[in-house]
Design a protein around this motif. Structure first.
Motif, PDB file in Angstrom:
ATOM      1  N   PRO A  70       0.811  -1.224   0.000  1.00  0.00           N
ATOM      2  CA  PRO A  70       0.000   0.000   0.000  1.00  0.00           C
ATOM      3  C   PRO A  70       0.848   1.279   0.000  1.00  0.00           C
ATOM      4  CG  PRO A  70      -0.779  -1.506   1.700  1.00  0.00           C
ATOM      5  CD  PRO A  70       0.479  -2.081   1.153  1.00  0.00           C
ATOM      6  N   PHE A  71       1.976   1.258   0.702  1.00  0.00           N
ATOM      7  CA  PHE A  71       2.859   2.418   0.750  1.00  0.00           C
ATOM      8  C   PHE A  71       3.453   2.716  -0.621  1.00  0.00           C
ATOM      9  CE2 PHE A  71       7.136   4.236   1.982  1.00  0.00           C
ATOM     10  CZ  PHE A  71       6.653   5.489   2.325  1.00  0.00           C
ATOM     11  N   ALA A  72       3.881   1.680  -1.333  1.00  0.00           N
ATOM     12  CA  ALA A  72       4.442   1.865  -2.677  1.00  0.00           C
ATOM     13  C   ALA A  72       3.370   2.385  -3.635  1.00  0.00           C
ATOM     14  CB  ALA A  72       5.033   0.553  -3.188  1.00  0.00           C
ATOM     15  N   ILE A  73       2.159   1.860  -3.545  1.00  0.00           N
ATOM     16  CA  ILE A  73       1.068   2.325  -4.401  1.00  0.00           C
ATOM     17  C   ILE A  73       0.733   3.779  -4.079  1.00  0.00           C
ATOM     18  CG2 ILE A  73      -1.396   2.057  -4.914  1.00  0.00           C
ATOM     19  CD1 ILE A  73      -0.942  -1.005  -4.526  1.00  0.00           C
ATOM     20  N   PHE A  74       0.598   4.097  -2.801  1.00  0.00           N
ATOM     21  CA  PHE A  74       0.295   5.471  -2.389  1.00  0.00           C
ATOM     22  C   PHE A  74       1.370   6.441  -2.886  1.00  0.00           C
ATOM     23  CE2 PHE A  74       1.166   8.895   0.627  1.00  0.00           C
ATOM     24  CZ  PHE A  74      -0.037   9.604   0.545  1.00  0.00           C
ATOM     25  N   THR A  75       2.634   6.069  -2.711  1.00  0.00           N
ATOM     26  CA  THR A  75       3.735   6.934  -3.142  1.00  0.00           C
ATOM     27  C   THR A  75       3.724   7.105  -4.654  1.00  0.00           C
ATOM     28  OG1 THR A  75       5.033   6.194  -1.251  1.00  0.00           O
ATOM     29  CG2 THR A  75       6.229   7.272  -3.027  1.00  0.00           C
ATOM     30  N   GLY A  76       3.453   6.017  -5.382  1.00  0.00           N
ATOM     31  CA  GLY A  76       3.380   6.098  -6.838  1.00  0.00           C
ATOM     32  C   GLY A  76       2.258   6.999  -7.319  1.00  0.00           C
ATOM     33  N   VAL A  77       1.088   6.871  -6.708  1.00  0.00           N
ATOM     34  CA  VAL A  77      -0.057   7.710  -7.081  1.00  0.00           C
ATOM     35  C   VAL A  77       0.236   9.174  -6.759  1.00  0.00           C
ATOM     36  CG1 VAL A  77      -2.480   8.231  -6.540  1.00  0.00           C
ATOM     37  CG2 VAL A  77      -1.754   5.859  -6.918  1.00  0.00           C
ATOM     38  N   LEU A  78       0.785   9.422  -5.582  1.00  0.00           N
ATOM     39  CA  LEU A  78       1.120  10.788  -5.196  1.00  0.00           C
ATOM     40  C   LEU A  78       2.160  11.389  -6.147  1.00  0.00           C
ATOM     41  CD1 LEU A  78       0.863  13.144  -3.190  1.00  0.00           C
ATOM     42  CD2 LEU A  78       2.654  12.046  -1.827  1.00  0.00           C
ATOM     43  N   ALA A  79       3.186  10.631  -6.475  1.00  0.00           N
ATOM     44  CA  ALA A  79       4.217  11.117  -7.398  1.00  0.00           C
ATOM     45  C   ALA A  79       3.617  11.415  -8.766  1.00  0.00           C
ATOM     46  CB  ALA A  79       5.342  10.090  -7.513  1.00  0.00           C
ATOM     47  N   ARG A  80       2.727  10.572  -9.220  1.00  0.00           N
ATOM     48  CA  ARG A  80       2.074  10.806 -10.515  1.00  0.00           C
ATOM     49  C   ARG A  80       1.246  12.086 -10.476  1.00  0.00           C
ATOM     50  NH1 ARG A  80      -0.181   6.791 -14.709  1.00  0.00           N
ATOM     51  NH2 ARG A  80      -1.431   8.186 -15.973  1.00  0.00           N
ATOM     52  N   GLN A  81       0.505  12.293  -9.386  1.00  0.00           N
ATOM     53  CA  GLN A  81      -0.309  13.504  -9.249  1.00  0.00           C
ATOM     54  C   GLN A  81       0.556  14.769  -9.269  1.00  0.00           C
ATOM     55  OE1 GLN A  81      -3.665  13.820  -9.168  1.00  0.00           O
ATOM     56  NE2 GLN A  81      -3.831  11.624  -9.521  1.00  0.00           N
ATOM     57  N   LEU A  82       1.773  14.637  -8.754  1.00  0.00           N
ATOM     58  CA  LEU A  82       2.689  15.775  -8.710  1.00  0.00           C
ATOM     59  C   LEU A  82       3.518  15.915  -9.984  1.00  0.00           C
ATOM     60  CD1 LEU A  82       3.896  15.393  -5.015  1.00  0.00           C
ATOM     61  CD2 LEU A  82       2.276  17.085  -5.917  1.00  0.00           C
ATOM     62  N   GLY A  83       3.324  15.001 -10.936  1.00  0.00           N
ATOM     63  CA  GLY A  83       4.032  15.070 -12.205  1.00  0.00           C
ATOM     64  C   GLY A  83       5.384  14.368 -12.203  1.00  0.00           C
ATOM     65  N   ALA A  87       9.697   8.907 -11.009  1.00  0.00           N
ATOM     66  CA  ALA A  87      10.245   8.836  -9.645  1.00  0.00           C
ATOM     67  C   ALA A  87       9.363   7.943  -8.767  1.00  0.00           C
ATOM     68  CB  ALA A  87      10.384  10.225  -9.039  1.00  0.00           C
ATOM     69  N   GLY A  88       8.055   8.020  -8.957  1.00  0.00           N
ATOM     70  CA  GLY A  88       7.143   7.163  -8.199  1.00  0.00           C
ATOM     71  C   GLY A  88       7.331   5.698  -8.531  1.00  0.00           C
ATOM     72  N   LEU A  89       7.510   5.404  -9.810  1.00  0.00           N
ATOM     73  CA  LEU A  89       7.768   4.033 -10.228  1.00  0.00           C
ATOM     74  C   LEU A  89       9.109   3.543  -9.681  1.00  0.00           C
ATOM     75  CD1 LEU A  89       7.065   1.522 -11.903  1.00  0.00           C
ATOM     76  CD2 LEU A  89       8.161   2.651 -13.857  1.00  0.00           C
ATOM     77  N   ALA A  90      10.113   4.393  -9.763  1.00  0.00           N
ATOM     78  CA  ALA A  90      11.441   4.042  -9.234  1.00  0.00           C
ATOM     79  C   ALA A  90      11.357   3.751  -7.740  1.00  0.00           C
ATOM     80  CB  ALA A  90      12.434   5.171  -9.501  1.00  0.00           C
ATOM     81  N   PHE A  91      10.609   4.571  -7.011  1.00  0.00           N
ATOM     82  CA  PHE A  91      10.432   4.367  -5.574  1.00  0.00           C
ATOM     83  C   PHE A  91       9.801   3.003  -5.305  1.00  0.00           C
ATOM     84  CE2 PHE A  91       8.341   4.552  -1.523  1.00  0.00           C
ATOM     85  CZ  PHE A  91       9.230   5.261  -0.713  1.00  0.00           C
ATOM     86  N   ALA A  92       8.736   2.701  -6.038  1.00  0.00           N
ATOM     87  CA  ALA A  92       8.048   1.417  -5.829  1.00  0.00           C
ATOM     88  C   ALA A  92       8.968   0.237  -6.130  1.00  0.00           C
ATOM     89  CB  ALA A  92       6.794   1.353  -6.707  1.00  0.00           C
TER      90      ALA A  92
END
Length: 195
Positions: A70-83, A87-92
């Motif tokens: 859930p943390f990786a998904i949340f971070t990915g969605v947040l990163a995508r929303q911020l453009g 980076a969100g994919l890399a984080f996940a």
């Protein structure tokens, strides 16, 4: 795995993905994201266990698949929303690859450790590290160096060291992302100050 091995595996996977999918090397922000995320489970659990005594072992919340996904998904969605989708994919990728990195090498050595990603439903062994975070961290380096410099280092350690060396070469081939951006920023700062 040792922290630098987690970082190497995360970067290696993300760089190969970038070369395959995007047909280019990772950028500085996404390289930083994958490197940071690949060691984040240890940055969460080890201090809370070995320095502050919140957990009995260094495999708890940060290493739990029930938190990580859930943390990786949340971070990915947040990163995508911020453009910052990459980076969100890399984080996940970095975060989620940390988890098998803590049990797969043990499986090949004949010891099963899948339970380390099942906190809080699986019992975690008490690692017996009650001397604090500094002693625990120094133990990593001492154990690694001692195992590597024996007359006959274990095969798994040679393979892991080879992966780290290959990843370092790949990082250089990629143009040393993160370092490249830092040096460019310093150069721009010096140039603007000299005007």
């Amino acid at each position: 795995m040792w922290p630098w091995e987690h970082a190497a595996v995360g970067y290696l996977a993300y760089s190969l993905f970038c070369h395959t999918y995007y047909r280019e090397s990772p950028g500085g922000l996404d390289a930083f994201a994958v490197l940071f995320a690949s060691v984040l489970p240890d940055l969460i659990d080890k201090p809370l266990a070995y320095q502050f005594g919140v957990f009995e072992t260094g495999y708890a919340l940060g290493h739990s698949i029930f938190f990580a996904v859930p943390f990786a998904i949340f971070t990915g969605v947040l990163a995508r929303q911020l453009g910052y989708s990459r980076a969100g994919l890399a984080f996940a990728i970095g975060y989620l690859l940390h988890l098998p990195g803590d049990f797969v090498p043990h499986y090949f050595r004949g010891t099963e450790r899948f339970h380390v990603v099942l906190w809080p439903i699986a019992d975690q062994p008490d690692a017996g590290h009650s001397h604090g975070l500094y002693d625990f961290t120094m133990g990593y380096f001492v154990d690694y160096w001692a195992a590597l410099t024996t007359g006959d280092p274990p095969t798994y350690l040679l393979i892991q060291t080879g992966v780290v060396a290959f990843t370092l070469l790949l990082w250089l081939y990629d143009g040393a992302p993160v370092l490249r951006e830092c040096l460019a920023a310093v150069g721009d700062t010096i140039e603007s100050l000299s005007r």
